[in-house]
Design an enzyme around this catalytic site. Structure first.
Site, PDB file in Angstrom:
ATOM      1  N   SER A  82       0.929  -1.177   0.113  1.00 32.13           N
ATOM      2  CA  SER A  82       0.025  -0.016  -0.025  1.00 32.13           C
ATOM      3  C   SER A  82       0.928   1.206  -0.107  1.00 32.13           C
ATOM      4  CB  SER A  82      -0.933  -0.186   1.243  1.00 32.13           C
ATOM      5  OG  SER A  82      -1.760  -1.306   1.482  1.00 32.13           O
TER       6      SER A  82
HETATM    7  N1  SAH Z   1      -0.759  -4.068   3.677  1.00 27.74           N
HETATM    8  C1  SAH Z   1      -0.469  -4.878   2.753  1.00 27.74           C
HETATM    9  C2  SAH Z   1      -1.502  -4.734   1.360  1.00 27.74           C
HETATM   10  C3  SAH Z   1      -1.312  -5.668   0.365  1.00 27.74           C
HETATM   11  S1  SAH Z   1      -2.702  -5.656  -0.762  1.00 27.74           S
HETATM   12  C4  SAH Z   1       0.845  -4.360   2.121  1.00 27.74           C
HETATM   13  O1  SAH Z   1       1.102  -3.365   2.257  1.00 27.74           O
HETATM   14  O2  SAH Z   1       1.610  -4.921   1.659  1.00 27.74           O
HETATM   15  C5  SAH Z   1      -3.938  -6.633   0.113  1.00 27.74           C
HETATM   16  C6  SAH Z   1      -3.877  -7.975   0.372  1.00 27.74           C
HETATM   17  O3  SAH Z   1      -4.934  -8.513   0.696  1.00 27.74           O
HETATM   18  C7  SAH Z   1      -3.141  -9.041  -0.958  1.00 27.74           C
HETATM   19  O4  SAH Z   1      -1.953  -9.488  -0.398  1.00 27.74           O
HETATM   20  C8  SAH Z   1      -4.234  -9.854  -1.073  1.00 27.74           C
HETATM   21  O5  SAH Z   1      -3.837 -11.183  -1.580  1.00 27.74           O
HETATM   22  C9  SAH Z   1      -4.995  -9.989   0.296  1.00 27.74           C
HETATM   23  N2  SAH Z   1      -6.553 -10.220   0.372  1.00 27.74           N
HETATM   24  C10 SAH Z   1      -7.424 -10.262  -0.894  1.00 27.74           C
HETATM   25  N3  SAH Z   1      -8.409 -10.773  -0.388  1.00 27.74           N
HETATM   26  C11 SAH Z   1      -8.169 -11.451   0.866  1.00 27.74           C
HETATM   27  C12 SAH Z   1      -8.988 -12.241   1.535  1.00 27.74           C
HETATM   28  N4  SAH Z   1     -10.485 -12.791   1.504  1.00 27.74           N
HETATM   29  N5  SAH Z   1      -8.540 -12.601   2.866  1.00 27.74           N
HETATM   30  C13 SAH Z   1      -7.106 -12.409   3.126  1.00 27.74           C
HETATM   31  N6  SAH Z   1      -6.378 -11.578   2.229  1.00 27.74           N
HETATM   32  C14 SAH Z   1      -7.041 -11.182   1.213  1.00 27.74           C
END
Ligand code: SAH
Length: 232
Positions: A82
């Site tokens: 993010s």
């Molecule tokens: N805070 C993290 C954000 C990553 S993007 C960072 O800054 O690195 C969001 C993440 O949510 C992705 O890795 C994606 O695989 C995950 N995601 C999407 N749907 C999900 C679900 N139903 N349960 C758990 N994780 C999920």
């Protein structure tokens, strides 16, 4: 991998990973100052944590030199870390009122937001649906000796019912509608922050008051969708 020690992420360990040039503490500090000038970040514990944590450890090595720009960067599996400004806004909203003992994070991704939660909350429960991302984040946070994090590979729509209630819930993935299960796992008086909807997505802050939810629109954002089920 490391077992649970309860130890939060600490400055003396983070410092061992400081780079030079584009990954130096000086470059990181400049990002934090800019986020403050732009109004995304105020001085306080979140600013201190963002100043301490080497974000360059959490991005794909090919993009390491851009770690301290306010942008989302690829982390593999079509997911992104993010924006620092979004992480700042969400973390501050969550921690605005009172200290957090137990926090639930949906979407571990790179583990960068998880690192911030480790530094600022007592116990972190983080859920990711892509097993490889969860394992990578776990390995990085193990390197950083953050020992107050529990990692789960699961569909975050369902939260972690056996471990509820949580003082706070944060999601970096955007569901179509607010999942009722997550609301029911939030403590009375607890805070939750997450994007909802798709094109446009809106970032909301919620506070639970008994059976009602107070809702605040924090801004328009761009997150990945919250997908159903665990990735194979
Ligand atoms: N805070 C993290 C954000 C990553 S993007 C960072 O800054 O690195 C969001 C993440 O949510 C992705 O890795 C994606 O695989 C995950 N995601 C999407 N749907 C999900 C679900 N139903 N349960 C758990 N994780 C999920």
């Amino acid at each position: 991998m490391m077992s649970y020690t309860g130890q939060p992420l600490r400055a003396e360990i983070c410092q061992q990973f400081d780079g030079v040039g584009m990954t130096s503490p000086r470059t990181r500090q400049r990002l934090i100052e800019n986020l403050k000038k732009q109004g995304f970040l105020q001085s306080g514990s979140v600013a201190d944590a963002m100043n301490m944590i080497p974000r360059h450890l959490f991005v794909d090595p090919a993009f390491e030199h851009r770690s301290y720009e306010d942008c989302a960067l690829p982390i593999g599996h079509e997911q992104t870390i993010s924006h620092p400004s979004t992480v700042a806004m969400m973390s501050q909203w969550l921690l605005a009122e009172k200290p957090i003992n137990k926090v639930l994070e949906i979407g571990t991704g790179s583990g960068y937001q998880t690192a911030i939660l480790s530094a600022l909350c007592q116990e972190v429960y983080t859920v990711e649906r892509i097993p490889e991302l969860s394992q990578k984040a776990h390995a990085k946070l193990h390197q950083l000796q953050a020992g107050n994090i529990h990692f789960y590979t699961a569909d975050g729509h369902w939260g972690l019912p056996d471990l509820a209630p949580f003082d706070a819930i944060i999601s970096a993935a955007s569901p179509e509608e607010l999942p009722a299960e997550l609301v029911s796992q939030l403590k009375d008086g607890g805070r939750m922050v997450m994007p909802i909807g798709s094109q446009p997505q809106h970032l909301y802050g919620f506070i639970r008051h008994g059976d009602t939810l107070q809702q605040t629109l924090l801004g328009d954002v761009s997150f990945v969708p919250m997908r159903k089920g665990v990735a194979q």
